[in-house]
Design a protein around this motif. Sequence first.
Motif, PDB file in Angstrom:
ATOM      1  N   HIS A 222      -1.284   9.303  12.748  1.00 30.80           N
ATOM      2  CA  HIS A 222      -1.644   9.718  14.112  1.00 30.80           C
ATOM      3  C   HIS A 222      -0.427  10.149  14.907  1.00 30.80           C
ATOM      4  O   HIS A 222      -0.535  10.849  15.909  1.00 30.80           O
ATOM      5  CB  HIS A 222      -2.368   8.574  14.837  1.00 30.80           C
ATOM      6  CG  HIS A 222      -1.483   7.424  15.202  1.00 30.80           C
ATOM      7  ND1 HIS A 222      -1.115   6.458  14.286  1.00 30.80           N
ATOM      8  CD2 HIS A 222      -0.877   7.087  16.379  1.00 30.80           C
ATOM      9  CE1 HIS A 222      -0.332   5.571  14.890  1.00 30.80           C
ATOM     10  NE2 HIS A 222      -0.171   5.930  16.149  1.00 30.80           N
ATOM     11  N   GLU A 223       0.781   9.733  14.470  1.00 28.55           N
ATOM     12  CA  GLU A 223       2.011  10.139  15.134  1.00 28.55           C
ATOM     13  C   GLU A 223       2.604  11.392  14.503  1.00 28.55           C
ATOM     14  O   GLU A 223       3.691  11.815  14.855  1.00 28.55           O
ATOM     15  CB  GLU A 223       3.033   8.997  15.073  1.00 28.55           C
ATOM     16  CG  GLU A 223       2.567   7.735  15.809  1.00 28.55           C
ATOM     17  CD  GLU A 223       3.503   6.562  15.607  1.00 28.55           C
ATOM     18  OE1 GLU A 223       4.322   6.619  14.659  1.00 28.55           O
ATOM     19  OE2 GLU A 223       3.435   5.603  16.391  1.00 28.55           O
ATOM     20  N   GLU A 263      -7.477   2.258  11.631  1.00 26.26           N
ATOM     21  CA  GLU A 263      -6.560   2.153  12.760  1.00 26.26           C
ATOM     22  C   GLU A 263      -5.913   3.508  13.047  1.00 26.26           C
ATOM     23  O   GLU A 263      -5.725   3.890  14.206  1.00 26.26           O
ATOM     24  CB  GLU A 263      -5.478   1.104  12.456  1.00 26.26           C
ATOM     25  CG  GLU A 263      -4.578   0.769  13.642  1.00 26.26           C
ATOM     26  CD  GLU A 263      -5.312   0.116  14.810  1.00 26.26           C
ATOM     27  OE1 GLU A 263      -4.811   0.221  15.946  1.00 26.26           O
ATOM     28  OE2 GLU A 263      -6.381  -0.483  14.585  1.00 26.26           O
ATOM     29  N   GLU A 264      -5.592   4.262  11.988  1.00 25.74           N
ATOM     30  CA  GLU A 264      -5.034   5.610  12.168  1.00 25.74           C
ATOM     31  C   GLU A 264      -6.044   6.531  12.845  1.00 25.74           C
ATOM     32  O   GLU A 264      -5.697   7.316  13.727  1.00 25.74           O
ATOM     33  CB  GLU A 264      -4.609   6.203  10.815  1.00 25.74           C
ATOM     34  CG  GLU A 264      -3.425   5.521  10.167  1.00 25.74           C
ATOM     35  CD  GLU A 264      -2.195   5.550  11.059  1.00 25.74           C
ATOM     36  OE1 GLU A 264      -1.910   6.594  11.668  1.00 25.74           O
ATOM     37  OE2 GLU A 264      -1.529   4.506  11.162  1.00 25.74           O
ATOM     38  N   ASN A 267      -6.289   5.615  16.558  1.00 22.97           N
ATOM     39  CA  ASN A 267      -5.112   6.014  17.332  1.00 22.97           C
ATOM     40  C   ASN A 267      -5.071   7.523  17.563  1.00 22.97           C
ATOM     41  O   ASN A 267      -4.505   7.988  18.547  1.00 22.97           O
ATOM     42  CB  ASN A 267      -3.827   5.561  16.630  1.00 22.97           C
ATOM     43  CG  ASN A 267      -3.633   4.060  16.711  1.00 22.97           C
ATOM     44  OD1 ASN A 267      -4.101   3.418  17.638  1.00 22.97           O
ATOM     45  ND2 ASN A 267      -2.947   3.490  15.733  1.00 22.97           N
TER      46      ASN A 267
END
Length: 425
Positions: A222-223, A263-264, A267
């Motif tokens: 996600h980043e 979770e990814e 986010n």
Amino acid sequence: MFVDVAKIYVKGGDGGNGAVAFRREKYVPRGGPSGGDGGKGGDVILEVDPNLSTLQDFKYKVHYKAEKGEHGQGSNKAGKNGEDLIIKVPPGTIVKDMQTSEVLADLVEPYQRFVVAKGGRGGRGNARFVSSVNQAPDFAEKGEPGEEKWILLELKLLADVGLIGFPNVGKSTLLSRITAAKPKIADYPFTTLTPNLGVVDMGPEGKSFVVADIPGLIEGAHEGLGLGHEFLRHIERTKLLVHVLDGSGFEMDPIEGFYKINEELKNFSIKLIEKPQIVAVNKMDLEESRENFPKILERLSKEGFEVIPISGATGFGIKDLINKIVEYLEKSVKDNDKYNIEEGVKKYTYKKEDEILVEKGGNVFYIKGKVVERLVAMTDLENESAVKRLQRVFKKMGIDDMLKQKGIKEGDIVKIGDAEFYFFE
């Protein structure tokens, strides 16, 4: 090559200039003005081509300009309109303004069109400015400049089902197994580091659906780590996610991996985590997977997930998985669940034009506003009569009063777009 992002410059055609002309025919001793209007500039139009699957063509051509309108002529002859420029894009293309990041359009339907840059209006010829106090106007309007901008094109695949999971859990094998199970398959030739699409045809009794194998996600996707941002966008369109787990646990505990991937997704976009998920526990041909499966089933079933054991290598459980996918897709159709289309799509590209701003910087006064800038652009500033008309229009619009409120004095400079004037009463 699979290209899913492109930056291009688009410009609508400039309008043609109006003509200044007077009738000079035999037996017409006092012929009036006869200057014709200029033609409208062509629009730049994006059109969805269902045969395209990438934005690759935009890697080689970046600038797109529509045709200009022709100038007006004497005898009240109007100039010809410029030809529209049609640019083909694949289904699933999102159009964004590079300057504001605003979503202009989300193009998903075959042959859907969107005017991304309007052509300028043709200038009016001097015959259009005849009045009771001016029977022989000696000026005409210039053509309006076409709209221009840099835009960002983003492709989000239009797949019904997205396969997600860590690298090496068997997504590609599963995709090939699903598509090989039916005789009519359309494979899209992408490279190994790009999304792969497979079309599953359920035969005459059932409808086909599109499955996208999204390259394996990693922690931090996600980043933007790995290929995160590039490929997370492609599962935003899907109606259903099939979360593939390696049941053997050789590289990672399957349950731990399941939560890390989710979770990814969370986010990156809360919408992704809200999509329905079917959990496909792969590699059930291995003894370790069979031993781990009861624990996986018990844990994830409690949280409401459908858990199906499969083997991409042997074909075990594939039919059950396909049937479950069809069941979910049929439910989404009943719920009228369309592809997730970006909200706020604009029907027209022109923004509100009636707002006029006056800003002061030293002894320079800046007048800003679409309608004012257009008036100046369409005025022949070399023609004294045209400039006088512009001054009268500005006075009617209240611009003189706005400048006085800002404290303008005689001799101060007024700037409108690229044009510069001196202020005098």
